[in-house]
Design a protein around this motif. Structure first.
Motif, mmCIF file in Angstrom:
data_model
loop_
_atom_site.group_PDB
_atom_site.id
_atom_site.type_symbol
_atom_site.label_atom_id
_atom_site.label_comp_id
_atom_site.label_asym_id
_atom_site.label_seq_id
_atom_site.Cartn_x
_atom_site.Cartn_y
_atom_site.Cartn_z
ATOM 1 N N ILE A 70 72.320 42.358 -2.101
ATOM 2 C CA ILE A 70 72.825 42.310 -0.731
ATOM 3 C C ILE A 70 72.872 40.840 -0.331
ATOM 4 C CG2 ILE A 70 72.386 43.007 1.659
ATOM 5 C CD1 ILE A 70 70.729 45.375 0.433
ATOM 6 N N ASP A 71 74.052 40.339 -0.052
ATOM 7 C CA ASP A 71 74.258 38.916 0.185
ATOM 8 C C ASP A 71 73.793 38.548 1.596
ATOM 9 O OD1 ASP A 71 75.069 36.321 0.179
ATOM 10 O OD2 ASP A 71 77.210 36.736 -0.064
ATOM 11 N N LEU A 72 72.739 37.717 1.686
ATOM 12 C CA LEU A 72 72.215 37.267 2.972
ATOM 13 C C LEU A 72 72.619 35.831 3.285
ATOM 14 C CD1 LEU A 72 68.584 38.725 2.845
ATOM 15 C CD2 LEU A 72 70.637 39.751 3.844
ATOM 16 N N ALA A 73 73.616 35.301 2.585
ATOM 17 C CA ALA A 73 74.054 33.924 2.843
ATOM 18 C C ALA A 73 74.430 33.763 4.316
ATOM 19 C CB ALA A 73 75.235 33.568 1.953
ATOM 20 N N GLY A 74 73.832 32.778 4.977
ATOM 21 C CA GLY A 74 74.119 32.518 6.377
ATOM 22 C C GLY A 74 73.296 33.335 7.348
ATOM 23 N N TYR A 75 72.459 34.251 6.845
ATOM 24 C CA TYR A 75 71.664 35.112 7.720
ATOM 25 C C TYR A 75 70.204 34.664 7.743
ATOM 26 C CZ TYR A 75 75.543 38.456 7.549
ATOM 27 O OH TYR A 75 76.768 39.064 7.653
ATOM 28 N N SER A 76 69.537 34.895 8.874
ATOM 29 C CA SER A 76 68.108 34.607 9.015
ATOM 30 C C SER A 76 67.467 35.701 9.861
ATOM 31 C CB SER A 76 67.898 33.233 9.677
ATOM 32 O OG SER A 76 68.482 33.217 10.970
ATOM 33 N N GLY A 77 66.142 35.752 9.837
ATOM 34 C CA GLY A 77 65.428 36.765 10.597
ATOM 35 C C GLY A 77 65.797 38.172 10.156
ATOM 36 N N VAL A 78 65.632 38.457 8.877
ATOM 37 C CA VAL A 78 66.134 39.694 8.292
ATOM 38 C C VAL A 78 65.116 40.818 8.429
ATOM 39 C CG1 VAL A 78 66.961 40.782 6.164
ATOM 40 C CG2 VAL A 78 67.565 38.398 6.677
ATOM 41 N N THR A 79 65.593 41.987 8.841
ATOM 42 C CA THR A 79 64.770 43.181 8.990
ATOM 43 C C THR A 79 65.332 44.301 8.125
ATOM 44 O OG1 THR A 79 64.159 42.610 11.258
ATOM 45 C CG2 THR A 79 63.887 44.904 10.604
ATOM 46 N N VAL A 80 64.453 45.000 7.414
ATOM 47 C CA VAL A 80 64.825 46.157 6.610
ATOM 48 C C VAL A 80 64.242 47.406 7.249
ATOM 49 C CG1 VAL A 80 64.612 47.292 4.363
ATOM 50 C CG2 VAL A 80 64.916 44.811 4.488
ATOM 51 N N SER A 81 65.086 48.389 7.530
ATOM 52 C CA SER A 81 64.655 49.645 8.144
ATOM 53 C C SER A 81 65.150 50.817 7.319
ATOM 54 C CB SER A 81 65.205 49.771 9.576
ATOM 55 O OG SER A 81 64.857 48.661 10.366
ATOM 56 N N TYR A 82 64.439 51.932 7.391
ATOM 57 C CA TYR A 82 64.842 53.151 6.696
ATOM 58 C C TYR A 82 63.973 54.293 7.186
ATOM 59 C CZ TYR A 82 60.847 51.528 3.949
ATOM 60 O OH TYR A 82 59.614 51.055 3.575
ATOM 61 N N ALA A 109 62.090 51.522 10.263
ATOM 62 C CA ALA A 109 61.984 52.597 10.582
ATOM 63 C C ALA A 109 60.467 52.779 10.710
ATOM 64 C CB ALA A 109 62.661 53.442 9.733
#
Length: 416
Positions: A79-91, A13
């Motif tokens: 928060i389970d990120l197993a199998g995920y990449s390129g993570v973005t946090v927005s708020y 955000a």
């Protein structure tokens, strides 16, 4: 997991005025064609976030109010990120009334480690978005929003928290572990099972294993199981077969309050793994081992829970008599009790005294005898998580308010 939950329930955000930016780096726009992983708008309360100090939620989002005594914060469940990449946090966030020297902080933590600041500021309003470093990919993520202010009129409002990934992690296709995947842990697994009822160091134990052990190059994790007092492996046959059908090699013999027999059994299994004449020759994963048991079998498990080869222990309807059993624990533990079981009071004390990560379910409508049977599917999922590396089960099946097994009884967990 909708079908599984049904079965189980039937059974019972841009940032302004940024003072510091953490290791995640500068603000970035959300990635195109991102996959949503987690979201929270606080319209129905704090959701998976827990609060410390003054925090409330409503249509405006989550609002923290300053205090002379306690800095308020809200922290998400893993928060389970197993199998995920390129993570973005927005708020979105808005700070109001903060004086010089006061600030709010948004931060993240990976796998239960220390929190790293995404941003810290005094006057902000609007949306923020941060791309997390690659070190967060595939891990467990926690988010925390905190306020350092002295007056209840000084506030931070957070809303529309969103975690997205640029690649992988189709929630309908969980990342695989080391065993063939299954859709439903309440059903037998993909392996036919062989039972040898004259196995072990004294030829008086049961060895229950996949008939085609080693198929497709699989190395099978190990469970050593201790029956309750007055019972034998035969009394647990359907459960031993169930766990083995999911790919685990299970050994069981008549238990004792000393767990030395479990260590001897593990030594014996390692010998079978090295013996060219054994049906399990080079098919065991000796780095993925659990000890567990029911009643007296649980007591014996506590006795040797400091065995360095263990990855987890399982304790069913078997609290220690003196409350000191958990002192030996070195790895995450599963506790299962029953609301009609006389041993649950001891298990409650053990839970209080446990310093390692622990998950505890007191099953509804369950007495001492039926605790293993009523908890057998929980044990299957636990083994698939802790020994077979199915990391999606951490949040989905266990460490979340809406976990798969939360409807079966009173659930508590800590130290994760």
């Amino acid at each position: 997991m909708t079908r599984l939950r049904g079965r189980l329930r039937a059974f019972g955000a841009v940032a302004l005025s940024i003072m510091t930016v953490g290791a995640a780096g500068a603000l970035t726009p959300p990635a195109a064609a991102a996959t949503p992983v987690y979201s929270e708008d606080f319209s129905d309360g704090l959701g998976t976030f827990t609060a410390s100090g003054s925090a409330r939620a409503g249509t405006y989002g989550a609002r923290l109010s300053g205090s002379l005594f306690t800095d308020p914060s809200i922290t998400s469940a893993p928060i389970d990120l197993a199998g995920y990449s390129g993570v973005t946090v927005s708020y979105t966030r808005s700070a109001s009334g903060l004086d010089l020297g006061e600030s709010f902080t948004a931060a993240y933590s990976v796998d239960g480690g220390s929190f790293t600041a995404l941003e810290s500021a005094r006057t902000v309003a609007g949306a923020a978005s941060f791309r997390l470093p690659a070190s967060a990919d595939g891990r467990d993520l926690r988010l925390r929003f905190s306020l350092d202010a002295s007056s209840a009129l000084e506030t931070l409002t957070v809303d529309d928290v969103l975690v997205e990934a640029a690649g992988g992690g189709d929630p309908t296709d969980p990342p695989p572990g080391s065993l063939p995947p299954v859709d439903d842990v309440t059903e037998p697994g993909p392996y036919a099972v062989t039972v040898d009822s004259s196995a072990g160091p004294g030829d008086d134990g049961w060895l229950v294993y996949p008939s085609d052990a080693g198929r497709d190059g699989v190395d099978h994790p190990i469970l050593v199981w201790g029956p309750g007092a007055g019972s034998a492996p035969a009394d647990y046959e359907d459960m031993l077969r169930l766990w083995s059908s999911h790919g685990f090699v299970v050994y069981s013999e008549v238990s004792s309050s000393s767990g030395a027999y479990m260590v001897d059994a593990l030594d014996w299994l390692e010998e079978r793994n090295a013996d060219p004449g054994s049906p399990l020759y080079q098919d065991l994963d000796t780095s993925e081992v659990a000890f567990g048991g029911h009643s007296r079998g649980s007591i014996g498990t506590f006795d040797v829970a400091d065995e360095p080869r263990l990855e987890t222990t399982i304790h069913v309807a078997g609290g220690s008599f003196d409350g000191d059993g958990p002192d030996n624990l070195r790895k995450p533990a599963l506790y299962i009790g029953g609301d009609e079981d006389f041993a649950t009071a001891n298990m409650e004390r053990d839970y209080t005294n446990t310093d390692v990560p622990v998950w505890f379910n007191v099953l509804d409508g369950t007495d001492h005898i039926y605790a293993t049977r009523n908890g057998r599917h929980i044990i299957t999922a636990w083994l698939r998580w802790r020994l077979a590396d199915e990391e999606f089960r951490r949040t989905e099946d266990f460490l979340s308010p809406g976990c798969t097994f939360c409807g079966l009884g009173e659930v508590r967990y800590k130290n994760w």
